[in-house]
Scaffold this motif. Structure first.
Motif, mmCIF file in Angstrom:
data_model
loop_
_atom_site.group_PDB
_atom_site.id
_atom_site.type_symbol
_atom_site.label_atom_id
_atom_site.label_comp_id
_atom_site.label_asym_id
_atom_site.label_seq_id
_atom_site.Cartn_x
_atom_site.Cartn_y
_atom_site.Cartn_z
ATOM 1 N N VAL A 25 1.180 -0.803 -0.104
ATOM 2 C CA VAL A 25 0.058 0.413 -0.581
ATOM 3 C C VAL A 25 0.851 1.077 -0.601
ATOM 4 O O VAL A 25 1.232 1.985 -0.978
ATOM 5 C CB VAL A 25 -0.811 0.352 1.580
ATOM 6 C CG1 VAL A 25 -1.773 1.248 1.500
ATOM 7 C CG2 VAL A 25 -1.929 -1.337 1.082
ATOM 8 N N MET A 26 1.854 1.454 0.720
ATOM 9 C CA MET A 26 2.242 2.515 0.989
ATOM 10 C C MET A 26 3.711 2.513 -0.113
ATOM 11 O O MET A 26 3.812 3.816 -0.538
ATOM 12 C CB MET A 26 3.725 2.622 2.075
ATOM 13 C CG MET A 26 2.892 1.953 3.247
ATOM 14 S SD MET A 26 1.324 3.786 3.783
ATOM 15 C CE MET A 26 2.285 4.902 3.119
ATOM 16 N N ALA A 27 3.865 1.738 -0.895
ATOM 17 C CA ALA A 27 4.483 1.271 -1.940
ATOM 18 C C ALA A 27 4.140 2.279 -3.085
ATOM 19 O O ALA A 27 4.623 2.800 -4.155
ATOM 20 C CB ALA A 27 5.164 0.582 -2.545
ATOM 21 N N LEU A 28 2.935 1.645 -3.140
ATOM 22 C CA LEU A 28 1.934 2.224 -4.447
ATOM 23 C C LEU A 28 1.546 4.043 -4.403
ATOM 24 O O LEU A 28 1.616 5.092 -4.916
ATOM 25 C CB LEU A 28 0.593 1.357 -4.333
ATOM 26 C CG LEU A 28 -0.494 1.595 -5.339
ATOM 27 C CD1 LEU A 28 0.617 1.455 -6.723
ATOM 28 C CD2 LEU A 28 -1.544 0.938 -5.342
ATOM 29 N N TRP A 29 1.339 3.700 -2.718
ATOM 30 C CA TRP A 29 1.058 5.571 -2.484
ATOM 31 C C TRP A 29 2.151 6.508 -3.197
ATOM 32 O O TRP A 29 1.818 7.777 -3.240
ATOM 33 C CB TRP A 29 0.791 5.520 -0.495
ATOM 34 C CG TRP A 29 0.453 6.910 -0.662
ATOM 35 C CD1 TRP A 29 0.870 7.881 -1.200
ATOM 36 C CD2 TRP A 29 -0.643 7.179 0.716
ATOM 37 N NE1 TRP A 29 -0.082 10.025 -0.469
ATOM 38 C CE2 TRP A 29 -0.598 9.008 1.068
ATOM 39 C CE3 TRP A 29 -0.285 6.689 1.506
ATOM 40 C CZ2 TRP A 29 -0.610 9.705 1.579
ATOM 41 C CZ3 TRP A 29 -1.183 6.870 2.998
ATOM 42 C CH2 TRP A 29 -1.202 8.526 2.765
ATOM 43 N N GLU A 30 3.067 5.694 -2.512
ATOM 44 C CA GLU A 30 4.985 6.613 -3.175
ATOM 45 C C GLU A 30 5.239 6.824 -4.424
ATOM 46 O O GLU A 30 4.988 7.668 -4.831
ATOM 47 C CB GLU A 30 5.682 6.335 -2.508
ATOM 48 C CG GLU A 30 6.025 5.914 -0.813
ATOM 49 C CD GLU A 30 7.306 5.545 -0.368
ATOM 50 O OE1 GLU A 30 7.840 5.434 0.453
ATOM 51 O OE2 GLU A 30 7.771 4.680 -1.130
ATOM 52 N N LEU A 31 4.638 5.905 -4.801
ATOM 53 C CA LEU A 31 4.852 5.441 -6.689
ATOM 54 C C LEU A 31 3.751 6.731 -7.345
ATOM 55 O O LEU A 31 4.298 6.950 -8.239
ATOM 56 C CB LEU A 31 4.485 4.192 -6.890
ATOM 57 C CG LEU A 31 4.495 4.159 -8.648
ATOM 58 C CD1 LEU A 31 5.451 4.721 -9.053
ATOM 59 C CD2 LEU A 31 3.878 3.040 -9.302
ATOM 60 N N ILE A 32 2.461 6.724 -6.957
ATOM 61 C CA ILE A 32 1.385 7.684 -7.417
ATOM 62 C C ILE A 32 1.670 8.927 -6.126
ATOM 63 O O ILE A 32 1.088 10.110 -7.429
ATOM 64 C CB ILE A 32 -0.164 7.469 -6.779
ATOM 65 C CG1 ILE A 32 -0.398 6.385 -7.210
ATOM 66 C CG2 ILE A 32 -0.801 8.044 -6.791
ATOM 67 C CD1 ILE A 32 -1.675 5.318 -6.822
ATOM 68 N N ALA A 33 1.608 9.225 -5.609
ATOM 69 C CA ALA A 33 1.574 10.889 -4.686
ATOM 70 C C ALA A 33 3.272 10.906 -4.084
ATOM 71 O O ALA A 33 3.283 11.185 -2.680
ATOM 72 C CB ALA A 33 0.888 11.125 -3.809
ATOM 73 N N PRO A 34 4.447 10.719 -4.451
ATOM 74 C CA PRO A 34 5.652 11.518 -3.796
ATOM 75 C C PRO A 34 5.721 12.186 -3.452
ATOM 76 O O PRO A 34 5.109 13.352 -3.810
ATOM 77 C CB PRO A 34 6.937 10.816 -4.621
ATOM 78 C CG PRO A 34 6.576 10.711 -5.837
ATOM 79 C CD PRO A 34 4.891 10.386 -5.760
ATOM 80 N N CYS A 35 6.023 12.691 -2.082
ATOM 81 C CA CYS A 35 6.061 13.850 -1.323
ATOM 82 C C CYS A 35 7.802 14.590 -2.270
ATOM 83 O O CYS A 35 7.979 15.869 -2.252
ATOM 84 C CB CYS A 35 6.618 13.435 -0.061
ATOM 85 S SG CYS A 35 6.828 15.308 0.726
ATOM 86 N N ARG A 36 8.880 13.265 -1.621
ATOM 87 C CA ARG A 36 9.931 14.556 -2.626
ATOM 88 C C ARG A 36 9.855 13.265 -3.431
ATOM 89 O O ARG A 36 10.259 12.251 -3.164
ATOM 90 C CB ARG A 36 10.753 14.082 -1.220
ATOM 91 C CG ARG A 36 10.457 15.135 0.314
ATOM 92 C CD ARG A 36 11.248 15.140 1.401
ATOM 93 N NE ARG A 36 12.876 14.431 0.538
ATOM 94 C CZ ARG A 36 13.769 15.882 0.869
ATOM 95 N NH1 ARG A 36 13.619 16.835 1.841
ATOM 96 N NH2 ARG A 36 14.706 14.964 1.127
ATOM 97 N N LYS A 37 11.036 13.884 -3.992
ATOM 98 C CA LYS A 37 12.176 13.836 -5.457
ATOM 99 C C LYS A 37 13.207 12.376 -4.802
ATOM 100 O O LYS A 37 13.696 13.311 -3.852
ATOM 101 C CB LYS A 37 12.378 13.907 -5.740
ATOM 102 C CG LYS A 37 13.543 13.971 -7.573
ATOM 103 C CD LYS A 37 14.037 15.011 -8.379
ATOM 104 C CE LYS A 37 14.659 14.446 -9.744
ATOM 105 N NZ LYS A 37 15.174 15.124 -10.518
ATOM 106 N N LEU A 38 13.477 11.549 -4.991
ATOM 107 C CA LEU A 38 14.540 10.321 -4.921
ATOM 108 C C LEU A 38 15.718 11.454 -5.333
ATOM 109 O O LEU A 38 15.810 11.499 -6.642
ATOM 110 C CB LEU A 38 14.408 9.119 -4.518
ATOM 111 C CG LEU A 38 13.109 8.701 -4.257
ATOM 112 C CD1 LEU A 38 12.753 6.824 -4.840
ATOM 113 C CD2 LEU A 38 12.656 8.098 -3.095
ATOM 114 N N GLN A 39 17.144 10.815 -4.241
ATOM 115 C CA GLN A 39 17.858 10.858 -4.517
ATOM 116 C C GLN A 39 19.321 10.655 -5.692
ATOM 117 O O GLN A 39 19.987 10.696 -6.124
ATOM 118 C CB GLN A 39 18.705 11.918 -3.473
ATOM 119 C CG GLN A 39 18.344 13.228 -2.468
ATOM 120 C CD GLN A 39 17.796 14.271 -3.953
ATOM 121 O OE1 GLN A 39 18.639 14.772 -4.676
ATOM 122 N NE2 GLN A 39 17.029 14.831 -3.858
#
Length: 286
Positions: A25-39
């Motif tokens: 669930v959280m991985a999908l949420w991150e994919l759809i609406a991430p808070c920050r751009k990954l470095q």
């Protein structure tokens, strides 16, 4: 009684179900609406962080086959611990046990930040250059062993019902994945929710590169302890999009995003490390 029996009998299935279910669930949420751009490359970080989880699971299974629940059952059979001594009502004992176990983990978390030897182990968790659902399970095997021994000691002292230990472990794992996720609740909702549980915005402050922010918001599950003991910080100084994640000395992905480097972090003292930009850093004791 049937409920408790069901929980204890199906402990492994329940824990794995909650773990993989919430992770998805959280991985999908991150994919759809991430808070920050990954470095750092997600495949690189995820493969290493997940590999560390596998290593930890194997180590714990070998060293502590029955884990915390087995200790709770052992303690109950012998009538050890506060709740067994007081013969507390089951519901009261379960609720208080979950709350007090959470307080114990909060105190342990504070300790690993302020005791230099323990901070060496905990640096693995904070050295992650990004902050997402896999960070919540990124801990050095030696810290996992230490944490398990702390839980054993607390269980022996409290004598919590075994079902309370199972519930606590499920909640702790679930909230750790939730509040480490690269997501953001609406501001108004976050303001309400963080009175009852640690939110991603609340815990993200704890992973700031700024020392004063790193030493705040220690809670994983219940948010009350930080408010009660004065370690609560509402927002990061640079904002959630502008803040930098990690530890200043460990900015090279070879230490932070590859399994061998992660496992070696606790054993690094005052030595020079060249980061990915070619600058020199000296790792200092905290």
């Amino acid at each position: 009684m049937e409920f408790e029996k069901f929980i204890i009998t199906n402990e492994t299935l329940l824990r794995l179900s909650f773990f993989f279910g919430l992770f998805a669930v959280m991985a999908l949420w991150e994919l759809i609406a991430p808070c920050r751009k990954l470095q750092v490359s997600k495949p690189l970080r995820w493969s290493s962080n997940v590999a560390l989880v596998v290593v930890n699971s194997i180590v714990i299974r070998i060293l502590f086959p029955t884990a915390a629940v087995g200790v709770a059952l052992f303690v109950a059979q012998r009538g050890w611990g506060l709740f067994n001594y007081l013969d507390a009502a089951p519901v009261v004992a379960i609720i208080l046990s979950v709350v007090l176990l959470d307080l114990a983990i909060w105190m342990q978390h504070v300790a690993v930040h302020y005791i230099p030897l323990l901070w060496r182990l905990h640096r693995v968790h904070h050295a992650d250059l990004d902050f997402d659902v896999t960070t919540g399970a990124r801990f050095h095997p030696l810290e996992i062993i230490f944490s398990m021994l702390v839980k054993f000691a607390v269980i022996i002292l409290l004598g919590p019902p075994a079902v309370a230990v199972v519930i606590f472990e499920i909640i702790l794992n679930a909230t750790s994945m939730f509040n480490h996720s690269n997501v953001q609740l609406p501001a108004r909702l976050d303001k309400i929710v963080r009175w009852f549980m640690v939110t991603p915005d609340m815990h993200r402050v704890h992973h700031s590169i700024i020392r004063a922010e790193t030493n705040s918001n220690f809670g994983f599950n219940l948010p009350w302890w930080d408010r009660l003991f004065g370690t609560y910080r509402a927002q990061p100084q640079a904002g959630h999009l502008g803040m930098q994640i990690g530890i200043p000395e460990f900015s090279d992905p070879k230490w932070c995003s590859k399994l061998p480097g992660m496992l070696w972090i606790p054993f690094i003292s005052s030595r020079e490390i060249t980061d990915n930009r070619g600058h020199q850093h000296v790792v200092q004791e905290k």
